[in-house]
Design a protein around this motif. Sequence first.
Motif, PDB file in Angstrom:
ATOM      1  N   VAL A 138      38.552  45.440  41.532  1.00  0.00           N
ATOM      2  CA  VAL A 138      38.277  45.942  42.880  1.00  0.00           C
ATOM      3  C   VAL A 138      37.728  47.359  42.812  1.00  0.00           C
ATOM      4  O   VAL A 138      38.276  48.225  42.118  1.00  0.00           O
ATOM      5  CB  VAL A 138      39.553  45.923  43.746  1.00  0.00           C
ATOM      6  N   VAL A 139      36.631  47.604  43.534  1.00  0.00           N
ATOM      7  CA  VAL A 139      36.075  48.952  43.693  1.00  0.00           C
ATOM      8  C   VAL A 139      36.452  49.428  45.090  1.00  0.00           C
ATOM      9  O   VAL A 139      36.156  48.756  46.080  1.00  0.00           O
ATOM     10  CB  VAL A 139      34.539  48.954  43.528  1.00  0.00           C
ATOM     11  N   LEU A 165      40.188  37.428  43.029  1.00  0.00           N
ATOM     12  CA  LEU A 165      40.037  38.808  42.534  1.00  0.00           C
ATOM     13  C   LEU A 165      41.359  39.552  42.669  1.00  0.00           C
ATOM     14  O   LEU A 165      41.842  39.804  43.786  1.00  0.00           O
ATOM     15  CB  LEU A 165      38.937  39.530  43.319  1.00  0.00           C
ATOM     16  N   ASP A 166      41.947  39.911  41.556  1.00  0.00           N
ATOM     17  CA  ASP A 166      43.233  40.625  41.548  1.00  0.00           C
ATOM     18  C   ASP A 166      43.126  41.944  42.300  1.00  0.00           C
ATOM     19  O   ASP A 166      42.203  42.729  42.064  1.00  0.00           O
ATOM     20  CB  ASP A 166      43.680  40.901  40.107  1.00  0.00           C
ATOM     21  N   GLY A 167      44.078  42.177  43.187  1.00  0.00           N
ATOM     22  CA  GLY A 167      44.148  43.439  43.915  1.00  0.00           C
ATOM     23  C   GLY A 167      43.345  43.470  45.194  1.00  0.00           C
ATOM     24  O   GLY A 167      43.398  44.468  45.934  1.00  0.00           O
ATOM     25  N   TYR A 168      42.591  42.389  45.485  1.00  0.00           N
ATOM     26  CA  TYR A 168      41.736  42.436  46.670  1.00  0.00           C
ATOM     27  C   TYR A 168      42.544  42.416  47.959  1.00  0.00           C
ATOM     28  O   TYR A 168      42.204  43.111  48.915  1.00  0.00           O
ATOM     29  CB  TYR A 168      40.726  41.279  46.683  1.00  0.00           C
ATOM     30  N   THR A 207      42.399  45.166  51.053  1.00  0.00           N
ATOM     31  CA  THR A 207      42.143  44.904  52.469  1.00  0.00           C
ATOM     32  C   THR A 207      43.153  45.605  53.370  1.00  0.00           C
ATOM     33  O   THR A 207      42.861  45.879  54.538  1.00  0.00           O
ATOM     34  CB  THR A 207      42.157  43.395  52.775  1.00  0.00           C
ATOM     35  N   GLN A 208      44.343  45.884  52.835  1.00  0.00           N
ATOM     36  CA  GLN A 208      45.328  46.625  53.622  1.00  0.00           C
ATOM     37  C   GLN A 208      45.011  48.115  53.652  1.00  0.00           C
ATOM     38  O   GLN A 208      45.360  48.815  54.603  1.00  0.00           O
ATOM     39  CB  GLN A 208      46.733  46.413  53.020  1.00  0.00           C
ATOM     40  N   LYS A 209      44.318  48.577  52.623  1.00  0.00           N
ATOM     41  CA  LYS A 209      43.948  49.994  52.543  1.00  0.00           C
ATOM     42  C   LYS A 209      42.690  50.276  53.359  1.00  0.00           C
ATOM     43  O   LYS A 209      42.622  51.266  54.096  1.00  0.00           O
ATOM     44  CB  LYS A 209      43.729  50.375  51.080  1.00  0.00           C
ATOM     45  N   VAL A 210      41.679  49.426  53.211  1.00  0.00           N
ATOM     46  CA  VAL A 210      40.423  49.573  53.947  1.00  0.00           C
ATOM     47  C   VAL A 210      40.347  48.435  54.950  1.00  0.00           C
ATOM     48  O   VAL A 210      40.110  47.283  54.591  1.00  0.00           O
ATOM     49  CB  VAL A 210      39.202  49.541  52.997  1.00  0.00           C
ATOM     50  N   ARG A 211      40.547  48.752  56.218  1.00  0.00           N
ATOM     51  CA  ARG A 211      40.671  47.720  57.251  1.00  0.00           C
ATOM     52  C   ARG A 211      39.322  47.189  57.733  1.00  0.00           C
ATOM     53  O   ARG A 211      39.200  46.038  58.145  1.00  0.00           O
ATOM     54  CB  ARG A 211      41.436  48.295  58.452  1.00  0.00           C
ATOM     55  N   SER A 212      38.310  48.030  57.733  1.00  0.00           N
ATOM     56  CA  SER A 212      37.017  47.642  58.304  1.00  0.00           C
ATOM     57  C   SER A 212      36.204  46.827  57.300  1.00  0.00           C
ATOM     58  O   SER A 212      36.098  47.188  56.131  1.00  0.00           O
ATOM     59  CB  SER A 212      36.215  48.880  58.717  1.00  0.00           C
TER      60      SER A 212
END
Length: 224
Positions: free
Chosen positions: A146-147, A205-208, A212-217
């Motif tokens: 994840v980036v 994808l691990d961590g995706y 999504t909880q960190k970046v909502r948009s």
Amino acid sequence: MNAVLKVAALGLAQLVAIGLLVFVPAGTIDYWQAWVFLAVFGLAAWIPSIYLQVTNPVALQRRMRSGPVAEGRRVQKVVMLGLYGSLVAICVVSGFDHRFGWSSVPAALCLIGDVVVAVGLGVVVMVTIQNRYASTTVQVQSDQHVVSTGLYGLVRHPMYTGNVLMLVGLPLALGSYWALIFVMPGVAVLAARIQDEEKLLGDELDGYREYTQKVRSRLIPQVW
């Protein structure tokens, strides 16, 4: 050098195809908005493509593999057909609009449209630089991670944000209010693409899901 020439040739072929979609319906080459747009599009697409070919050819190849045929998922093939259809409709309707004089778009607004297109292309290039896994097809690489920095810290799908900017800027750059009708269908199919892509990324994808909880948009900051 051969690789660079190949990129330039492909870019030229793309410009010719777009030109035909615009000038044939327009029935004339006396269409300054189209010429300015083609110049802006050519420069904004060619220069970054040649840069990527020299510095990161793998990323460029991922970017250039696009379209319904390149997609591995059936739903994405349909989505890409819808997106390409919207782009073709914008070009063709803009050409007819110029021929029959349906719209009267101020020159300044046409130039703003060109700027929006250039910014959209710039966003796509930045995504390719910031994320070496970025691709125009929906897939997950075996070593992908994840980036979450750069543009990915603002929205989860910044490449599609760039696509939306290009969709909005294109009809204005070509001087057609009527062609704006086809922007919403294009945005709608991008939204459908995002929904399907996020299911794949969440599963593979691990961590995706945590991302999504960190970046909502997804597409537009603070909106969706």
